[in-house]
Enzyme design. Structure first.
Site, PDB file in Angstrom:
ATOM      1  NE  ARG A  11      30.623 100.325  -6.460  1.00  0.00           N
ATOM      2  CZ  ARG A  11      31.078 100.553  -7.682  1.00  0.00           C
ATOM      3  NH1 ARG A  11      32.400 100.587  -7.897  1.00  0.00           N
ATOM      4  NH2 ARG A  11      30.263 100.727  -8.706  1.00  0.00           N
ATOM      5  CG  LEU A 107      42.479  68.492   6.656  1.00  0.00           C
ATOM      6  CD1 LEU A 107      42.567  69.991   6.907  1.00  0.00           C
ATOM      7  CD2 LEU A 107      43.482  68.072   5.613  1.00  0.00           C
ATOM      8  CB  CYS A 173      36.835  78.276  26.886  1.00  0.00           C
ATOM      9  SG  CYS A 173      38.601  78.436  27.139  1.00  0.00           S
ATOM     10  CB  CYS A 187      22.080  69.482   8.275  1.00  0.00           C
ATOM     11  SG  CYS A 187      22.672  71.099   8.797  1.00  0.00           S
ATOM     12  CB  CYS A 243      40.637  75.760  28.803  1.00  0.00           C
ATOM     13  SG  CYS A 243      40.469  75.134  27.103  1.00  0.00           S
TER      14      CYS A 243
END
Length: 249
Positions: A11, A107, A173, A187, A243
């Site tokens: 598909r 990490l 940025c 949450c 930045c």
């Protein structure tokens, strides 16, 4: 591709924008998904199902009962299991031909830099500014595109940061580091409606498939979604010439 793969991905292969060449690029690609919760669940499932050949799922947390309201890669049998491992099992149930590596850890910068340098794309499915800044910086250093998503309450956002695009901003940025912090809404403290994380995660997966296969045009700027009104808003975000992360790119 063998006959089974041609049938499995038929598909997508019939889509002119993907075709055989795009599907083969997907099968040869490597993607890192950081976070296997509400956003990472649909991302992991759809990327595996779509034929991304190599996935790295990173999450140090374990599945809890309160996660099951929205984190669809996990079930009751996964309670107490590491989320990355649980998501790996769910993704392999969809596509056992996908090579999926699990990282059951947070990490640190050195480890993150090393992993990011070895992939073609990173998807940020975390919910902390500190993680997002670290992932963004690693992607900028390695020159790897980043697909970022966020969802809270009834509000979601999506952005793609591509170091290969000279006009693309980076996450810093959009949210300067001096303005961020882990006091942001999460949450666990503020709640989130279940389908919202699926919607944003699906858009992240779509952008990943486009970037890895070469189909279409990557998302530009920042898009926000209001789940209560059903409306999307799009904002053009220029690069910040000052930045601290991408100014020298």
């Amino acid at each position: 591709m063998n006959d089974e793969a041609l049938l499995r991905y038929s598909r997508q292969i019939m889509l002119e924008a993907i075709d055989i060449e795009g599907q083969e690029r997907l099968l040869a690609s490597r993607a890192l998904v950081v976070g296997a919760g509400g956003l990472g669940s649909p991302v992991a499932l759809y990327l595996a199902a779509a034929g991304v050949g190599h996935l790295i799922l990173a999450d140090a947390d374990e599945v809890e009962l309160s996660n099951l309201q929205r984190q669809i890669a996990h079930g009751m049998a996964d309670l107490g299991r590491n989320k990355a491992e649980s998501a790996r099992r769910a993704a392999l149930a969809l596509n056992p031909g996908c090579d999926i590596q699990v990282m059951q850890e947070h990490l640190d910068d050195e480890r993150l830099n090393r992993v990011v340098a070895g992939v073609d794309l990173v998807l940020d499915c975390t919910d902390r500014f500190s993680s997002r800044y670290a992932i963004n910086a690693a992607c900028q250093r390695a020159g790897v595109p980043l697909v970022s998503g966020a969802a809270i309450r009834f509000s979601g956002q999506l952005a793609v940061f591509d170091p290969h695009d000279p006009v693309s901003p980076c996450y810093a940025c959009l949210y300067p580091p001096e303005e961020g912090g882990d006091e942001e809404l999460r949450c666990a403290e503020s709640g989130v409606v279940a389908p919202l994380v699926g919607l944003i995660g699906c858009f992240q997966a779509l952008e990943a498939v486009k970037l890895l296969s070469g189909a279409g045009t990557p998302h530009h700027g920042l898009s926000t979604f209001d789940g209560l009104s059903g409306q999307w808003r799009h904002f053009q975000v220029p690069r910040d010439p000052a930045c601290p992360v991408c100014a020298e790119r």
